[in-house]
Design a protein around this motif. Structure first.
Motif, short mmCIF file in Angstrom:
data_model
loop_
_atom_site.label_atom_id
_atom_site.label_comp_id
_atom_site.label_asym_id
_atom_site.label_seq_id
_atom_site.Cartn_x
_atom_site.Cartn_y
_atom_site.Cartn_z
N TYR A 112 -20.61 -16.21 -17.62
CA TYR A 112 -20.18 -17.52 -17.94
C TYR A 112 -18.67 -17.67 -18.53
O TYR A 112 -18.30 -18.73 -18.53
CB TYR A 112 -21.16 -18.39 -18.82
N ARG A 172 -21.69 -21.04 -22.12
CA ARG A 172 -22.18 -22.15 -21.24
C ARG A 172 -21.86 -23.57 -22.01
O ARG A 172 -21.79 -24.52 -21.14
CB ARG A 172 -23.75 -21.66 -21.25
N PRO A 209 -17.09 -23.67 -10.13
CA PRO A 209 -16.12 -24.64 -10.83
C PRO A 209 -15.14 -25.05 -9.73
O PRO A 209 -14.66 -26.30 -9.96
CB PRO A 209 -15.64 -23.88 -11.87
N GLU A 263 -19.54 -17.63 -10.46
CA GLU A 263 -19.53 -18.67 -11.49
C GLU A 263 -17.78 -18.98 -11.28
O GLU A 263 -17.59 -20.09 -12.27
CB GLU A 263 -19.98 -18.23 -12.81
N PRO A 268 -16.35 -20.38 -15.93
CA PRO A 268 -16.37 -21.80 -16.38
C PRO A 268 -15.86 -22.32 -17.70
O PRO A 268 -15.42 -23.14 -18.11
CB PRO A 268 -17.82 -22.25 -15.82
N ALA A 269 -16.40 -21.14 -18.64
CA ALA A 269 -15.85 -21.51 -19.88
C ALA A 269 -14.52 -21.70 -20.38
O ALA A 269 -13.98 -22.62 -20.90
CB ALA A 269 -16.62 -20.52 -20.92
N LYS A 319 -18.40 -24.67 -21.26
CA LYS A 319 -18.26 -25.19 -19.81
C LYS A 319 -17.98 -26.82 -19.73
O LYS A 319 -17.49 -27.44 -18.95
CB LYS A 319 -19.23 -24.70 -18.84
#
Length: 323
Positions: A311, A285, A54, A50, A314-315, A288
Motif C-alpha cells: 500500500y 491504507r 490510483p 496498487e 497509494p499512500a 491513501k
C-alpha cells in the motif's frame, strides 16, 4: 540517476529532491511520469497493482475514462507474470473492486486467482483466500462461484476430532465470506454459534465480531457497527495485545474503521499493533484516503523502511496530494 523501481520511492525522491520545481507540471504529465515508472517495474513489486489503480482513479477523476481503463488493463495483463501466488490473489481482489474495471471479465480473473490459491503453502492462509474470493464473487453476482469457493475454504478445515476446534474454523470462514455482502445480523448469528461452542480461547470470537463490524460498515449501519465494534473490543480486552498472534485480530478493528471512514480510530488501532510491517500496512491504507490523520514527522523513515509494502504507492500519492 534514479535506480529505484517502486513508485513510492520514485515519488518520494522526486518530491524531496526537486521540490517546488515540479509544481508547474500538468496533471497529465504527472500521470504519464508515474505510468512510465510502473511500466519498467517488475510485476512482483509490492506496489505494482496498487500503483496502477490510483493512476486509473486519477484519470477517472478528470474524466478520461479511456486512460482509466488502460491503467486498469496494465495490472490485469501482468497477473500471469507475477511469481508470488499471494501477489496474484491480492492484486485480483483489488482490481475487481476498482470503478474502472470491466466486470464482464471478473469471473475468469477470480477463477484464475483461485487456482493460484493452491500454491499457498499455509492451509489456513489458503482457506482465508478462498473465503475472501467467495465473498468477492458474491458481491459481483457470481453466486455459483461463490458457493464453490466457500466449499473449497471449508474443505481445508481439519476435522481431527478436537471437539469444537473444527467448528470454530468453519464458522470463522463463513463469517469472513459473508461479511462482503450479508447484513450484520447474519454475521451476528454466526457469532452466536461461536459463543455456544465455549472454545477455551474466546479471543477467536473477536475475529467473527470484527467481520460483523465490516459487514455493518459496508451496509452503512451505524447502530450495528458500534455494537459489533464493542463486542470485538470486549473479546480482545482480556488479552495482552503483544501476545502473538492475538494482536492480529485487532486488524479487523482497523479494517472496519477504514470501511466506516473513522480514520482517527483506525490510526489508534494501527499504532497499538506491535508488528511494524502490519502497522505500516494499516497506516499506508489510512494515508491513501486521509493523509491528514498521519503524523508527518516520521514519514520519510516509514517510506524508506517499508517501500516494498503493497500500500506504499497509494499512500505516497495521497500524502503528496495532501501536501
Amino acid at each position: 540517476t534514479v535506480t529505484a523501481t517502486l513508485p513510492a520511492e520514485i515519488l518520494l525522491l522526486l518530491w524531496s529532491k526537486r521540490g517546488r520545481g515540479l509544481n508547474g507540471l500538468s496533471r497529465d504529465k504527472w500521470l504519464e511520469m508515474a505510468a512510465e515508472e510502473l511500466k519498467v517495474a517488475p510485476p512482483d513489486d509490492a506496489g505494482f497493482s496498487e500503483g496502477w489503480l490510483p493512476i486509473a482513479s486519477a484519470w477517472q477523476l478528470v474524466g478520461n475514462d479511456a486512460e482509466a481503463r488502460e491503467a486498469v488493463r496494465q495490472p490485469i495483463e501482468a497477473l500471469p507474470r507475477m511469481t508470488l501466488p499471494e501477489r496474484v490473489i491480492e492484486s485480483t481482489i483489488e482490481i475487481c473492486q476498482h470503478e474502472s474495471f470491466d466486470r464482464a471479465s471478473s469471473e475468469k480473473l477470480i477463477r484464475d486467482a483461485a487456482e493460484m490459491c493452491q500454491q499457498v503453502s499455509n492451509l489456513r492462509g489458503r482457506g482465508n483466500y478462498y473465503a475472501r474470493l467467495s465473498g468477492l464473487s458474491r458481491k459481483l453476482n457470481h453466486e455459483g462461484l461463490a458457493s464453490e469457493l466457500l466449499d473449497l475454504s471449508l474443505s481445508l478445515v481439519e476435522k481431527d476430532g478436537l471437539g469444537s476446534v473444527w467448528q470454530k474454523e468453519t464458522l470463522t470462514q463463513e463469517a469472513r465470506a459473508a461479511s462482503w455482502t450479508a447484513k450484520p445480523e447474519t454475521i451476528f448469528a454466526i457469532c452466536a454459534k461461536l459463543e455456544k461452542l465455549n472454545y477455551p480461547k474466546p479471543v477467536y470470537n473477536a475475529n467473527a465480531y470484527g467481520h460483523a463490524a465490516i459487514a455493518a460498515a459496508r451496509h452503512n449501519d451505524r447502530t450495528q457497527f458500534f455494537r459489533a465494534m464493542l463486542l470485538t473490543e470486549n473479546a480482545l480486552a482480556p488479552v495482552r495485545v503483544y501476545d502473538y498472534p492475538n494482536y492480529l485480530y485487532a486488524v479487523r478493528l482497523a479494517e472496519a474503521n477504514l470501511l466506516h471512514r473513522r480514520w482517527r480510530a483506525a490510526v489508534i488501532v494501527a499504532n497499538n499493533i506491535p508488528d511494524p510491517y502490519v502497522r505500516a500496512s494499516l497506516l499506508f491504507r489510512i494515508m491513501k484516503d486521509a493523509p491528514q490523520e498521519i503524523r508527518t514527522r516520521n514519514l520519510p523513515e516509514l517510506f524508506e523502511r517499508f517501500a516494498d509494502q503493497r500500500y506504499a504507492s497509494p499512500a505516497c500519492a495521497g500524502h503528496a496530494e495532501h501536501r
